[in-house]
Design an enzyme around this catalytic site. Structure first.
Site, PDB file in Angstrom:
ATOM      1  CB  ILE B  32      50.322  55.713  40.696  1.00  0.00           C
ATOM      2  CG1 ILE B  32      50.408  55.629  42.217  1.00  0.00           C
ATOM      3  CG2 ILE B  32      51.627  56.241  40.133  1.00  0.00           C
ATOM      4  CD1 ILE B  32      51.536  54.752  42.728  1.00  0.00           C
ATOM      5  CG  ASN B  60      38.268  53.443  40.157  1.00  0.00           C
ATOM      6  OD1 ASN B  60      37.872  52.834  39.188  1.00  0.00           O
ATOM      7  ND2 ASN B  60      38.804  52.836  41.203  1.00  0.00           N
ATOM      8  NE  ARG B 126      53.793  47.520  43.223  1.00  0.00           N
ATOM      9  CZ  ARG B 126      52.723  47.811  43.970  1.00  0.00           C
ATOM     10  NH1 ARG B 126      52.102  46.859  44.638  1.00  0.00           N
ATOM     11  NH2 ARG B 126      52.285  49.042  44.035  1.00  0.00           N
ATOM     12  CB  CYS B 177      40.244  23.564  62.155  1.00  0.00           C
ATOM     13  SG  CYS B 177      40.489  22.008  61.288  1.00  0.00           S
ATOM     14  CB  CYS B 439      67.753  40.417  40.037  1.00  0.00           C
ATOM     15  SG  CYS B 439      68.670  40.736  41.533  1.00  0.00           S
TER      16      CYS B 439
END
Lengths: 523, 532
Positions: B32, B60, B126, B177, B439
């Site tokens: 992005i 990439n 993030r 296990c 928040c």
């Protein structure tokens, strides 16, 4: 020494999306861009990176200051040079495996004078072309079997339109496949499910019995009380649920939860989806000849299979479920065996057909048949409407009128894009290009809007004045972000169309950059 | 004609000026990020900082178009900056090749931006940026893509939901296990090869977040045994460099350990018994002639799609194992603590993990997978293409324009879907979740000289001090923590007279203060900035 660069490493992250078949299709794509606008350049960039075979840019313009201001790949020192050449050279650097070419010609000239030029391509991206030429180009694409995607951007708005004479989706990547065949169990499944007796199981076995076995046995009980019929109503499905509940040992048995949750899917009769029935009736399916594509030859075998079994071949896929490994694997093998038998039948029929039309058996690979079987109910063909039908012969008036009545609709901008084209045809320039005549252009644009709306017998007042002002204010300029976004939407569609995977848009999409919305229309 | 006159015309002069004067932070310059940086420099933004700790990899290049093959191994943020400036020299871009969690990127720094844009690929970063933006009260545009789908949304303290208002799915872990003793799916074998075997042999066995080794009553004896088993494997390292090392390791993991499991008969009452591979089989397998290609450039996709035979896998094991041991020994010459971590794009490591996972699958009668698929599972690979990133990056800029135009509340959460009839699905931004633990906290910045300021000062001059003296007026049982570390509570006041620097509360650190006053719990975050 130049390091040896390996394609499968560069393309790793995309191969996981479309596989070798998709990549091979992409690498044979030969794409032509008409007009190296920002949106056109950006869409090409996104196709060069994943490795198309070749691209050619056709553009006769010179680089201007506003090109440099909105096209990332152009620099100030290139002003005055050929736009086709400059953009081609910069895009070429993005991927050494892609062949690049350009032609300094006006695309309009080629469309009118040299339509043979286009037959070398299998995709054409037509950027900022007028309706008149697009209709002609569409005819060329229709004759030569070329994918055509046209696009325009104007300030904060964009439009794209796809056309393919006949698009086949061979792998829609369905998100969840459920085909248990419990309404018409095959012998292997019957034998397996019958081999268990819930009353004689240990608690551990009981809570690890795959839900398919539970459903089978409970359905048998239900059917014995209902003349052998499957549950078909809400109350009947509830009755089945009660039967399942009565078999439970306690509330913690997750396999029984799964059984209850799967009632609806399991009771849905196994059918042949309508789009496949349509394909079976298609002349291309019934009339297989030397020119038939692999797709239609396999569909023909599907039709033959459906005639005999009244269903599609089984994909062999079952979902993950609560079960011990052993039983899950056994059940998996039962469905896989069914798939193999079905595959064998299809393969035999395909071989017979290939022999009849003198093609080698290897011309259709097992993998291709398997992919189509796995996608059975999602196979699709789309025959796109032509631009001539859209604009002249059979405009989709009802959809346009209906959409215009919706609040915040983007149909307004479709009509405005058409009106801008009409404006250009009339005045040989775009509205708003000259800052001194904005008011005058707004009045002239209103006239063009009236012409367009009257073609559809639509009330002119449905086009808000602010929307027209916005269009004039933008002056057909490209701003980078909108062009980049619309260009990327175009390349996303081309990827789907070229790889024959996923479901492409049919046929128009409007991008609204004020609200950041998109709307697709079948126009 | 002025270069950006089109943009000015469309945005209007007022917004255009705001865009030009804004300061933008872009976190991440990968998929992005490359698209976004291009959009920023073309979109009128003049002051941009970018940060990424990653370097450029071959895989990439199919989408991160600011990078080319001569850049492989270089810093993503620095190369992105350089490539963007080549085309558009009139922009100020500052590039940091660093971790966003480093203390130098403190609250004061975050506050200096008008908008923060996340272009990240992991939950941890993030979360961090979300918290920092809440604390700094800076709008954050959060985004992500996967294959043909993607999304973007806007986060602003007290206005919208934050990144943590809705619980995030926790990454899947496997009981120890199942992985070590009773695998029954291909994934169990892959986790074993990557998180146990590779980590024990070449890495740090502590960083193991996919295996859940919680001790319970039922598994405690087995876990003890498993610890001994790992220890015995580690002890074999003394043979490293000797020709018999690979054979001994193979014998240990694919013969002796399996034999031990077989002796635990109750394990195999309802399961099919595993079949160990003895030395003779191993030696015989090595007699076959197999061509090895370890130049990291085997361009044959077919090799990745192939299911190898047991004999072939044994050969691949030996070949890759020996290369990795050489690397390890060389590394340890320089640094005795040298270790390797699993790297999906390292061909030798990937072949080693795939071969050992498949040998184990063979032993336990589990379906084998090809290397392409194993890489996807072991590397948690998310398919990624340029188009999706370009679309989402476009949406991010449209949101940034709205935020700068004081229309933050008109932004939407936008989902880019696979459904071509609904390309974008728009949702209104949600209000903050009143129960959100992130928040709904209060955030404060405390600027002090850490050499002088003590915990006692914090308690009396800040936390309990009345509001008219700029204090927080907390009243009740106060606990002060830094990360997991308790610095002060009612029963623990030994450190009260220590300065911040003595208890290692340095510039950029964050203190978590809770105050319980019988009726209510208050939760306050205090970011420390050192004022020398």
């Amino acid at each position: 020494m130049k390091p040896e660069i390996n394609k499968s490493m560069i393309y790793d992250r995309q191969l996981r999306l479309w596989g070798d078949q998709g990549q091979n299709s992409l690498e044979t794509a030969n794409i032509c861009l008409l007009n190296a606008t920002v949106s056109g350049t950006e869409s090409l960039k996104n196709l060069i990176l994943p490795g198309i075979g070749k691209f050619t840019i056709v553009d006769d313009k010179k680089v201007t200051g506003s090109d440099v201001g909105s096209n990332f790949f152009l620099t100030i020192d290139q002003i005055g040079q050929s736009r086709a050449k400059c953009v081609t050279e910069l895009l070429k650097n993005l991927n050494e495996f892609v062949e690049a070419d350009y032609l300094e010609k006006d695309p309009v000239f080629l469309i009118n004078e040299n339509d043979k030029f286009f037959s070398q391509f299998n995709v054409i991206i037509a950027s900022n072309m007028q309706e008149k030429e697009l209709i002609k180009l569409n005819k060329i694409c229709s004759n030569e079997n070329i994918i055509l995607v046209s696009l325009k951007t104007n300030g904060l708005f964009g439009i794209l339109r796809s056309y393919v004479p006949e698009h086949t989706i061979i792998d829609a990547h369905p998100e969840n496949v459920t085909d248990y065949r419990l309404d018409r169990p095959f012998q292997g499944l019957i034998d397996y499910c019958k081999s268990f007796d819930f009353s004689e199981m240990t608690i551990v076995e009981h809570s690890h019995m795959p839900f398919i076995v539970i459903l089978y046995q409970c359905l048998e009980e239900f059917k014995s009380k209902h003349d052998g019929k499957m549950p078909s109503s809400y109350s009947e499905r509830n009755e089945l649920k009660e039967i399942i509940k009565s078999l439970r040992l306690n509330n913690d048995e997750e396999n029984f939860d799964e059984a209850e949750k799967s009632i609806f899917k399991a009771c849905k009769p196994t059918i042949i989806p309508s789009q496949l029935k349509e394909m079976f009736c298609d002349i291309k399916c019934s009339n297989i000849n030397e020119n038939s594509s692999n797709f239609w030859i396999i569909i023909n075998a599907f039709a033959d299979f459906a005639e005999r079994h009244n269903c599609l071949p089984h994909s062999g896929i079952i979902p993950d479920m609560k079960s011990d490994t052993e039983k899950y694997v056994e059940l998996q093998n039962i469905y896989r065996k069914k798939f193999q038998e079905d595959f064998y039948e299809i393969r035999q029929k395909v071989n017979t057909t290939l022999a009849q039309i003198n093609r080698p058996i290897e011309s259709i690979k097992d993998e291709q048949i398997i992919t189509m079987i796995k996608n059975g109910s999602d196979l699709r063909i789309i025959r796109y409407r032509t631009l001539e039908d859209e604009f002249i012969n059979q405009p989709n008036v009802s959809l346009i009128a209906q959409s215009l009545n919706e609040e915040f609709n983007n149909m307004v901008y479709y009509l405005l894009f058409r009106a801008v084209d009409h404006f250009y045809e009339t005045h040989y320039r775009y509205p708003g290009v000259d800052n001194d005549s904005l008011d005058n252009d707004l009045e002239l644009l209103k006239k063009s809007v009236e012409v367009i709306t009257s073609q559809y017998s639509i009330d002119y007042s449905l086009i808000p004045e602010e929307a027209m002002q916005e269009i004039v204010r933008a002056g057909m300029s490209e701003i980078h972000t909108v062009s980049s976004l619309v260009g990327a939407l175009v390349s996303q569609e081309i990827l789907k169309l070229v790889t024959c995977q996923y479901t492409p848009m049919n046929n128009t999409c409007i991008f609204n950059g004020i609200q950041t919305t998109t709307t697709s229309y079948d126009l | 004609m002025e270069r950006l006159s089109n943009l000015k015309q469309v945005l209007g002069k007022k917004l255009f000026d705001k865009v030009e004067n804004s300061r933008i932070l872009m976190v991440g310059s990968g998929g992005i990020g490359c698209e976004l940086l291009k959009n920023l420099v073309m979109g009128g933004f003049k002051n941009i900082e970018i940060i990424d700790l990653d370097t450029i990899d071959l895989s990439n290049l199919n989408r991160q178009f600011l990078f080319q093959k001569q850049h492989i191994g270089k810093s993503k943020s620095k190369v992105a900056r350089q490539s963007a400036l080549e085309f558009n020299p009139n922009v100020n871009i500052i590039a940091h090749h660093d971790n966003i969690k480093d203390p130098q990127f403190n609250i004061k720094w975050f506050k200096s931006f008008d908008i923060v844009m996340n272009a990240l690929d992991n939950l941890d970063a993030r979360r961090h940026v979300n918290t920092m933006c809440l604390a700094a009260n800076v709008p954050l545009i959060e985004s992500g893509t996967s294959g043909y789908t993607g999304q973007s949304t806007v986060i602003k303290k007290n206005v919208t939901e934050c990144y943590e208002c809705q619980p995030k799915p926790t990454p899947k872990t496997f009981p120890i296990c199942t992985i070590r003793s009773t695998p029954n799916t291909p994934i169990h074998c892959i986790v074993w090869a990557k998180n146990y075997l590779f980590a024990e042999l070449f890495g740090k066995s502590e960083d193991n977040n996919e295996i859940n080794d919680e001790v319970t009553e039922e598994n405690n004896t087995e876990i003890e045994n498993l610890k001994k088993e790992s220890q015995a494997l580690k002890e074999l390292f003394k043979l490293a460099g000797k020709p018999e090392y690979s054979e001994k390791v193979f014998e240990k993991i694919f013969n002796l350990d399996i034999l031990r499991l077989l002796r635990m008969e109750n394990l195999w009452k309802t399961r099919t018994k595993p079949k160990p591979i003895d030395n003779e089989q191993y030696k015989k397998a090595l007699e076959i002639n197999m061509e090895m290609d370890n130049n990291n450039n085997d361009s044959k996709t077919k090799d990745n799609q192939k299911i190898y035979t047991l004999e072939e896998n044994i050969n691949i094991f030996k070949n890759c194992f020996e290369i990795l041991v050489q690397r390890q020994l060389k590394g340890k010459e320089v640094d005795p603590d040298f270790s390797m971590s699993f790297e999906k794009d390292d061909d030798v490591i990937m072949k080693f993990v795939a071969a050992t996972a498949n040998i184990r699958a063979h032993i336990f009668h589990i379906e084998q997978l090809n290397r392409f698929k194993i890489k996807e599972i072991a590397g948690n690979i998310i398919p990624s293409i340029a188009t999706t990133n370009a679309i989402i990056s476009g949406v991010i800029i449209m949101d940034a324009y709205k935020i700068l135009n004081n229309q933050l509340e008109d932004c939407n959460t936008i989902f880019l879907t696979r459904d071509s009839s609904n390309v974008f699905v728009n949702e209104f931004l949600s209000k903050p979740n009143p129960r959100c633990a992130v928040c709904r906290k209060s955030y404060f910045v405390l600027t002090v000289n850490i050499e002088k300021f003590t915990l006692n000062d914090l308690l009396n001059k800040v936390l309990m001090s009345p509001k008219d003296k700029n204090g927080l007026a907390l009243n009740g049982d106060i606990t002060i923590c830094e990360d997991q570390r308790i610095l002060y509570d009612f029963d623990f006041d030994d450190k009260l007279n220590d300065t911040f620097s003595k208890v290692k509360i340095e510039d950029g650190k964050c203190l978590n203060v809770t105050c319980d006053d019988d009726d209510k719990m208050y939760n306050v975050m205090i970011y420390v900035i050192n004022n020398r």
